[in-house]
Motif scaffolding. Structure first.
Motif, short mmCIF file in Angstrom:
data_model
loop_
_atom_site.label_atom_id
_atom_site.label_comp_id
_atom_site.label_asym_id
_atom_site.label_seq_id
_atom_site.Cartn_x
_atom_site.Cartn_y
_atom_site.Cartn_z
N ILE A 166 22.65 -27.38 16.99
CA ILE A 166 23.03 -26.44 15.93
C ILE A 166 24.54 -26.29 15.88
CG2 ILE A 166 22.95 -24.01 15.25
CD1 ILE A 166 20.01 -23.99 16.26
N LYS A 167 25.16 -26.17 17.05
CA LYS A 167 26.61 -26.01 17.09
C LYS A 167 27.30 -27.27 16.55
CE LYS A 167 30.51 -24.87 19.93
NZ LYS A 167 31.05 -24.62 21.23
N MET A 178 31.08 -35.10 16.61
CA MET A 178 29.86 -34.45 16.22
C MET A 178 28.66 -35.34 16.54
SD MET A 178 28.68 -32.83 12.61
CE MET A 178 27.59 -33.98 11.83
N VAL A 181 26.19 -29.29 14.29
CA VAL A 181 26.03 -29.36 12.84
C VAL A 181 26.88 -28.31 12.14
CG1 VAL A 181 24.38 -29.02 10.97
CG2 VAL A 181 23.75 -30.40 12.94
N LEU A 182 26.95 -27.11 12.69
CA LEU A 182 27.63 -26.00 12.03
C LEU A 182 29.13 -25.92 12.31
CD1 LEU A 182 25.01 -23.14 12.48
CD2 LEU A 182 25.36 -24.63 10.51
N ALA A 183 29.58 -26.47 13.44
CA ALA A 183 31.00 -26.36 13.81
C ALA A 183 31.84 -27.27 12.93
CB ALA A 183 31.18 -26.73 15.27
N PRO A 184 33.02 -26.79 12.53
CA PRO A 184 33.90 -27.66 11.73
C PRO A 184 34.45 -28.79 12.61
CG PRO A 184 35.01 -25.62 12.29
CD PRO A 184 33.59 -25.49 12.76
N GLU A 185 34.76 -29.89 11.97
CA GLU A 185 35.34 -31.04 12.69
C GLU A 185 36.75 -30.67 13.13
OE1 GLU A 185 34.65 -34.54 14.41
OE2 GLU A 185 33.24 -33.60 13.05
#
Length: 162
Positions: A60-61, A1, A63-67
């Motif tokens: 944005i992706k 991330m 920050v919002l995407a799960p690890e």
């Protein structure tokens, strides 16, 4: 991330620098251009805003995407040694062939054939969409420059057909 956030910030900063300093410093635009879309600064500004938009979307992706867990190598499709180098050399040869075909075949046909070849060279999983784009994009760019901007594009073999 973290790497994606750094990438997003870097791309956005490059786009902003182009808008703030690069384009005004490097691209001159005469004041008598009749349509803003024909100004020499139009497409660089569009590309700079595109860079900013892509940077924001990647951020944005990120920050919002799960690890996601670390990927596990698949035993079903082992890498072929040297296949990457072969494709890079093939890409270089394709660029040379594209350049040599521009005069005899014209820009539209050369770009279409190169786009189709690239579809298979990069092993696209969306072959139909890629071929469709390889045909439609050069044709629409030609139509824009010829009929909107009034700029002739070399057609080669297609002269008189479109």
């Amino acid at each position: 991330m973290r790497m994606n956030l750094v990438l997003a910030g870097g791309v956005s900063i490059i786009g902003a620098l182009l808008l703030w300093w690069g384009i005004p410093e490097a691209v001159t635009s005469p004041s008598n251009v009749r349509l803003p879309i024909l100004a020499p600064t139009f497409w660089p500004i569009i590309l700079a805003w595109g860079l900013i938009g892509i940077g924001v979307m990647v951020g944005i992706k990120a920050v919002l995407a799960p690890e996601l867990p670390e990927p596990v190598e698949s035993a079903a499709a082992p890498a072929v040694p040297g296949s990457g180098a072969v494709r890079v050399v093939a890409l270089a040869l394709l660029m040379i062939v594209y350049y040599l075909c521009l005069a005899p075949l014209g820009m539209v046909l050369s770009s279409t054939l190169t786009g189709i070849a690239l579809t298979f060279l990069v092993r696209s999983s969306h072959k139909v969409a890629s071929v469709f784009t390889a045909v439609l994009l050069p044709l629409s760019i030609y139509l824009f420059f010829r009929h909107v901007a009034g700029v002739p594009i070399p057609l080669g073999l297609l002269e008189g057909l479109i």
